[in-house]
Structures are given as structure tokens and as C-alpha cells.
Design an enzyme around this catalytic site. Structure first.
Site, PDB file in Angstrom:
ATOM      1  N   ASP A 143      -1.150   1.942   1.992  1.00  0.00           N
ATOM      2  CA  ASP A 143      -2.210   0.721   1.738  1.00  0.00           C
ATOM      3  C   ASP A 143      -2.577  -0.454   2.967  1.00  0.00           C
ATOM      4  O   ASP A 143      -2.439  -1.642   2.951  1.00  0.00           O
ATOM      5  CB  ASP A 143      -1.422  -0.622   0.756  1.00  0.00           C
TER       6      ASP A 143
ATOM      7  N   ASP B 209      -0.793  -5.734  -9.334  1.00  0.00           N
ATOM      8  CA  ASP B 209      -1.536  -5.088  -8.403  1.00  0.00           C
ATOM      9  C   ASP B 209      -1.372  -5.944  -7.100  1.00  0.00           C
ATOM     10  O   ASP B 209      -1.771  -5.185  -6.185  1.00  0.00           O
ATOM     11  CB  ASP B 209      -2.746  -4.855  -8.615  1.00  0.00           C
TER      12      ASP B 209
ATOM     13  N   ASP C   5      -3.171   6.981  -3.572  1.00  0.00           N
ATOM     14  CA  ASP C   5      -4.077   6.521  -2.621  1.00  0.00           C
ATOM     15  C   ASP C   5      -4.100   7.055  -1.286  1.00  0.00           C
ATOM     16  O   ASP C   5      -4.985   6.641  -0.700  1.00  0.00           O
ATOM     17  CB  ASP C   5      -3.594   4.916  -2.335  1.00  0.00           C
TER      18      ASP C   5
END
Length: 332
Positions: free
Chosen positions: A129, A306, A166
Site C-alpha cells: 500500500d 478501509d 493490490d
């Protein structure tokens, strides 16, 4: 765990800009992955793991803990939510090298006793991330490889591994394409050799051009895995994800299989990725026997935040108010 919205840049434009370098990566890393695949046991990748068994419901989920501390109608809704099977997320922050194997062994044993399939979400890649940092973390490359190996050894042949939500979709934005391709290719080999059925994450319909994603999946050796996952932690509709998955699969040299996360897509997407209001739970997990879709799953536990955006707690923390809103918007 975060999903970037479509408006960051045009998928078609990104596809045109990235296609040429990805063709090079496919050639270089594809040859490397082929050379390293000798001796890899891929038998678990040959059939739909959900054809004969349903997804395992973990009794240690945050939803179950929330239900135990609630009352009245809220408790009833949360108990129903806790009864729906979700992915079990493995992060090095919660289960570091040296202890992750024991945790996975316990999950696999409980699932085997129940005759169900545990869905393990591997989420610890280097610089995880790296765009907005809501779920930042991960392990250095050498420790990451060791950590994945411990997961692979403990997971056995009766579980499913969703590999790194991701990681491919953010690889170019994070300037991590080379490293991500190498680490994920190694992780595919280790997991397939260990036995679980593997799905490499492929982002979602509003994120990456299908052709570009297919090139990245090929570069990490998706042909050795069962296939790929889409919409993990996302809000895209079933229809959009089905079209995206079909396009990605068709762009591969050998079309493959996929699973779709429907945990929070009941109202579709409003273009926001971080705790958007007005969303709803999606279709509950089920096995699909037609076409390339193996199953609809709740990979992301729908009550988990989130990130701190939108008034939520930290990423991955259970947010009771939002869980109840998702459920009630779905007509529960």
C-alpha cells in the site's frame, strides 16, 4: 486494505503507456518463471476448490466478537454477518515469520474438521500500500519469501490462497514493477508447490486495463496457479467485474479461472475506494459451475474499515456502525 478509485487516471491511457514495457517484462520474467517451475506440483490448481466444499467460517472473526458485545437487533444482524464465511487475512504485523505457520495450521485443521475450504489472504509484500499508506507495511524481500514459504508449508492442499491484493494493480504507480514481479512470481511457485489453490490478485474493473493486467499476471506465472481474484475489498458491481475478468482471461495466452469478491458490492461503486457511504453487502458466497468463474466469495470481511478516511477507524479494524449500515442497505 485500500482500493484506489478509477479517477486516478484513465485505464485505457495507462494501458497504452504501459503495454510496451510489460511486453518486455512478460518475456524476461516469463522465461525465468518457466525455468523455475520444474518440479512444481500443480495438481491442486486443476479443479475448482469450491465445487464440493463451501468456504470456511472462522469463529475468531472480528464480526463474531462484535456480535457478542452487541444487543437487540444489532446483535442479531451482527450474528448473521458473523455466520457468513470471509477471507482470513494473513499479515506479518499480526502473524510474523516464525508464528504464521502455527496460525495457518490451526485454521486448516479446523476447516478440515468442518469439511470446508479456508480462504487465506496473503498480504505482506514489500512496501505494501505504497500510494496512500492506509494499509502500509509489509516485509523486506528476503523475509517476505521466508514468510510465504511458512504459509505454503502449513496451508496444505485443502485451502485457497488469495495472493497479495493490490500488489499488481499498484505496481507501476509505486515504481515497484520489477520487485513486485519477482516477489510475486516466487510466491506463486512457493504456494503452488506447498499445495493450496492459488488466485493471484488482479485489481478490479475500474483500475487497470485488462490487457496490461493480463501481461502482469503472465509475468508472475498465473498459468501455474488456478487463476486470479478481482474486486478484493472493492465495490464494483458483479456485472462490471464479470466483464473485466472475462477480458483479462481472454487476454492471457491460456484463458484461466477467477473468483470475485462480492462482500461489499451490493450497491455497486460510487467511484470512491475508502469507506464510501451508501454501500451494501453483496451476494453471499457461492460456487459457480459455469465458465471461468469458480466462485463468488467474501474475501474482505465487510465490517472492516478501509482506513481512517470517511470517519473510519484504522485499516482492518472492525467498524460496527459501518457493518450494520452495509447489512441494512442490503435489506437485512
Amino acid at each position: 486494505m485500500s482500493i484506489r478509485a478509477a479517477e486516478r487516471s484513465s485505464p485505457a491511457r495507462r494501458g497504452l503507456l504501459l503495454l510496451v514495457p510489460f511486453l518486455i517484462f512478460v518475456l524476461v520474467f516469463g522465461l525465468a518463471r518457466y525455468a523455475s517451475s520444474v518440479g512444481v506440483d500443480s495438481s491442486a490448481q486443476e479443479s475448482n476448490p469450491f465445487a464440493d466444499r463451501t468456504q470456511f467460517t472462522w469463529t475468531g472473526s472480528a464480526a463474531r466478537q462484535a456480535a457478542e458485545s452487541a444487543s437487540g437487533t444489532d446483535r442479531a444482524v451482527l450474528e448473521r454477518l458473523a455466520g457468513v464465511p470471509t477471507g482470513i487475512w494473513l499479515t506479518p504485523e499480526a502473524h510474523p515469520p516464525g508464528s504464521v505457520g502455527e496460525f495457518v495450521t490451526g485454521i486448516v485443521r479446523a476447516a478440515d474438521e468442518a469439511g470446508k475450504v479456508p480462504v487465506l489472504v496473503v498480504y505482506g509484500i514489500t512496501d505494501r500500500d505504497c500510494i496512500d499508506g492506509e494499509s502500509s507495511g509489509g516485509l523486506p524481500p528476503d523475509q517476505y519469501e521466508e514468510w510465504v514459504e511458512q504459509i505454503a508449508e502449513a496451508a496444505g492442499t485443502e485451502s485457497v490462497a488469495i495472493l497479495e491484493p493490490d500488489a499488481l494493480a499498484t505496481a507501476e504507480e509505486c515504481d515497484q514493477l520489477d520487485q513486485r514481479t519477482e516477489l510475486l512470481g516466487d510466491a506463486v511457485d512457493r504456494l503452488v508447490d506447498g499445495g493450496p489453490t492459488v488466485y493471484v490478485d488482479a485489481g478490479h474493473a475500474s483500475w487497470t486495463d485488462p490487457g496490461v493486467m493480463a501481461s502482469m499476471l503472465s509475468a508472475v506465472g498465473v498459468d501455474k496457479a488456478r487463476g486470479f481474484s478481482t474486486n478484493v475489498s472493492g465495490y464494483e458491481s458483479d456485472e462490471d467485474e464479470a466483464a473485466y475478468a472475462e477480458a483479462v482471461s481472454s487476454a492471457l495466452t491460456s484463458p484461466t479461472h477467477w473468483v470475485i469478491d462480492t462482500s461489499r458490492n451490493g450497491a455497486g461503486s460510487n467511484g470512491e475506494w475508502c469507506n464510501p457511504a451508501g454501500r451494501a453487502l453483496g451476494q453471499e458466497p457461492d460456487h459457480v459451475s459455469a465458465g471461468g468463474l469458480d466462485a463468488r466469495l467474501w474475501i474482505k470481511p465487510p465490517g472492516e474499515s478501509d482506513g481512517t478516511c470517511g470517519g473510519g477507524p484504522g485499516a482492518g479494524e472492525f467498524w460496527t456502525e459501518r457493518a450494520l449500515e452495509l447489512a441494512r442497505n442490503a435489506g437485512w
